[in-house]
Design a protein around this motif. Structure first.
Motif, short mmCIF file in Angstrom:
data_model
loop_
_atom_site.label_atom_id
_atom_site.label_comp_id
_atom_site.label_asym_id
_atom_site.label_seq_id
_atom_site.Cartn_x
_atom_site.Cartn_y
_atom_site.Cartn_z
N ILE A 1 6.56 8.94 11.06
CA ILE A 1 5.84 7.70 10.71
C ILE A 1 4.41 7.93 10.22
N ILE A 2 3.98 9.18 10.11
CA ILE A 2 2.58 9.45 9.73
C ILE A 2 2.27 8.88 8.34
N ASP A 3 3.20 8.99 7.39
CA ASP A 3 2.94 8.51 6.03
C ASP A 3 2.83 6.98 5.99
N GLN A 4 3.68 6.30 6.76
CA GLN A 4 3.58 4.84 6.84
C GLN A 4 2.24 4.43 7.46
N THR B 1 9.17 4.61 4.86
CA THR B 1 8.81 5.86 4.21
C THR B 1 9.90 6.17 3.19
N ILE B 2 9.49 6.34 1.96
CA ILE B 2 10.41 6.71 0.90
C ILE B 2 10.46 8.23 0.85
N GLY C 1 0.84 -1.19 0.00
CA GLY C 1 0.00 0.00 0.00
C GLY C 1 0.87 1.23 0.00
N LEU C 2 0.49 2.24 -0.78
CA LEU C 2 1.27 3.47 -0.90
C LEU C 2 0.44 4.70 -0.59
N ASP C 3 1.03 5.61 0.18
CA ASP C 3 0.44 6.93 0.43
C ASP C 3 1.42 7.94 -0.16
N LEU C 4 1.16 8.36 -1.39
CA LEU C 4 2.07 9.21 -2.15
C LEU C 4 1.86 10.68 -1.79
N GLY D 1 4.59 6.97 2.00
CA GLY D 1 4.46 5.96 3.03
C GLY D 1 4.18 4.61 2.38
N VAL D 2 4.79 3.56 2.93
CA VAL D 2 4.65 2.22 2.37
C VAL D 2 4.22 1.25 3.47
N ALA D 3 3.19 0.49 3.17
CA ALA D 3 2.74 -0.59 4.05
C ALA D 3 2.76 -1.88 3.24
N ILE D 4 2.81 -3.00 3.95
CA ILE D 4 2.82 -4.30 3.27
C ILE D 4 1.90 -5.26 4.02
N SER D 5 1.26 -6.13 3.25
CA SER D 5 0.37 -7.11 3.87
C SER D 5 1.17 -8.34 4.30
#
Length: 141
Positions: free
Chosen positions: A120-123, A31-32, A6-9, A15-19
């Motif tokens: 960490i807000i974006d993640q 976070t990139i 999952g990406l929050d651009l 922010g990057v999340a993974i299942s």
């Protein structure tokens, strides 16, 4: 089932999340960071991450105005998703309205310091985007 990212651009961070392997739970990954509006750099970093994590499905947050219209930020996400699809990834655009607000509220309730929240807000927003998507898949059966 493979894992999903999952990406929050944003304009300077993504922010990057993974299942998990079962597609049941989302967790924060990273976070990139990139120079303001340098989406080429962000894109390259995401491609490297997708390859490293062996992921071929992406849920990309789609920012919309509260009335449902897609503005400039939303169009950037649509274009970014299209470019990922051109690289062979399956992309789902996911309405991200209020995810940052929800993430902020969760971190405040968890008594996370302002300085750490900023990091960490974006993640956390990416986790909300991905978890909402995963939950919708479970509810559809």
């Amino acid at each position: 089932m493979g894992r999903i990212i999952g990406l929050d651009l944003g304009s300077k961070t993504c922010g990057v999340a993974i299942s998990d392997q079962t597609g049941f739970l989302a967790r924060a990954l990273t976070t990139i960071r990139f120079e303001q509006e340098d989406y080429d750099d962000c894109f390259d970093q995401i491609l490297n991450l997708l390859e490293k994590e062996k992921v071929n499905e992406v849920v990309l947050g789609l920012p919309k105005h509260m009335n449902g219209d897609v503005g400039i930020r939303g169009q950037l996400s649509i274009d970014f998703g299209y470019e990922l699809e051109q690289e062979g990834y399956h992309v789902t655009l996911w309405d991200e309205r209020l995810t940052t607000v929800s993430a902020q509220r969760l971190l405040i309730e968890g008594d996370v310091s302002r300085k750490k929240r900023k990091k960490i807000i974006d993640q956390t927003a990416a986790v909300f985007i991905l978890q909402n998507y995963l939950d919708s898949k479970k509810n559809r059966g």
